[in-house]
Write an enzyme that holds these catalytic residues in place. Structure first.
Site: not given
Length: 258
Positions: A57, A167, A200
């Site tokens: 991320d 994702k 995450c």
């Protein structure tokens, strides 16, 4: 059998050698690259030929001042701190053939696989800018595959030979090909970096642990915009339950000393 008469089929080390008459299923291993790595709790002996690094991320919506987090009032300065150490570490690992895997949130534009409970996290009133909605500053749809919002920040050195995973949940293993790719590459030791450490990154690392991978969180290559106690709890839980914590400099020293 002359192995030179066989043609390779597949991705090493999960590759066969084949001819018209023969299929060689022995799968010769990759040449080992053993190193000794210091972590916060133990000294690890590991094989870089069986390792990969997952960067989670590090994308505009979470790290850029014009992205979604900044739009809702979050100070994204901490999320940018991993950029320099990540760039240095990724160069070292690529030079040794360690796969670099970017795991980014990139939803389908139609959000057909995203339930109301997950959308509520990003738009609790139903009136704000939520998943798939355009950002006021540039119109990019929030966390949507192929958009500026889901793209890796420009400052990070990502390369065409790297592996890219979209994702749709906090964990990079949920409903993605990540596990299949890692198993096909024969990678069982995973380094982790990215944001947010307590969200995450942590959920991806936990799922990796549950799937049997060896997990190593690289502390200076990981950050969070959450309060510091969340970061401290993440480091504690990784050391206590899910793997090991190290520093990128320790990895560099392990490579230099191998």
């Amino acid at each position: 059998m002359n192995p030179h008469s066989l043609r390779p089929l597949g991705v090493p080390p999960n590759a066969w050698g084949v001819s018209e008459a023969i299929a060689d299923l022995t799968r010769p291993p990759l040449p080992p690259q053993p190193v000794t790595l210091k972590t916060q709790t133990k000294c690890l002996h590991l094989d870089l030929a069986k390792a990969a690094i997952l960067v989670v991320d590090m994308q505009n919506d979470f790290c850029h001042p014009d992205g979604w987090l900044a739009h809702i009032g979050v100070d994204v300065t901490p999320a940018r701190q991993p950029v320099a150490p990540l760039n240095a570490l990724l160069r070292r690992l690529r030079s040794l053939g360690v796969p670099v895997i970017w795991v980014n949130w990139g939803n389908r534009p139609d959000l057909l696989n995203i339930g109301a409970g997950l959308r509520h996290v990003y738009n609790p009133t139903g009136e704000g800018v939520g998943l798939g909605d355009p950002l006021p500053k540039n119109g990019a749809p929030v966390l949507t595959k192929g958009s500026w919002a889901a793209a890796i920040v420009d400052e990070l050195d990502n390369q065409p030979e790297d592996i890219y995973i979209d994702k749709y949940r906090m964990s990079g293993f949920w409903d993605t090909p990540l596990d299949s790719i890692l198993r096909n590459l024969g990678r069982t030791t995973l380094f982790f970096g990215g944001v947010n450490a307590d969200q995450c990154v942590m959920t991806t690392l936990q799922d990796a642990n549950f799937l049997g991978y060896d997990c190593i969180l690289v502390e200076d290559c990981t950050a969070t915009t959450s309060p510091d106690y969340c970061r401290q709890a993440t480091l504690y839980n990784v050391n206590q339950c899910f793997g090991f914590v190290t520093h990128s400099q320790n990895i560099a020293e392990a490579i230099d000393n191998c």
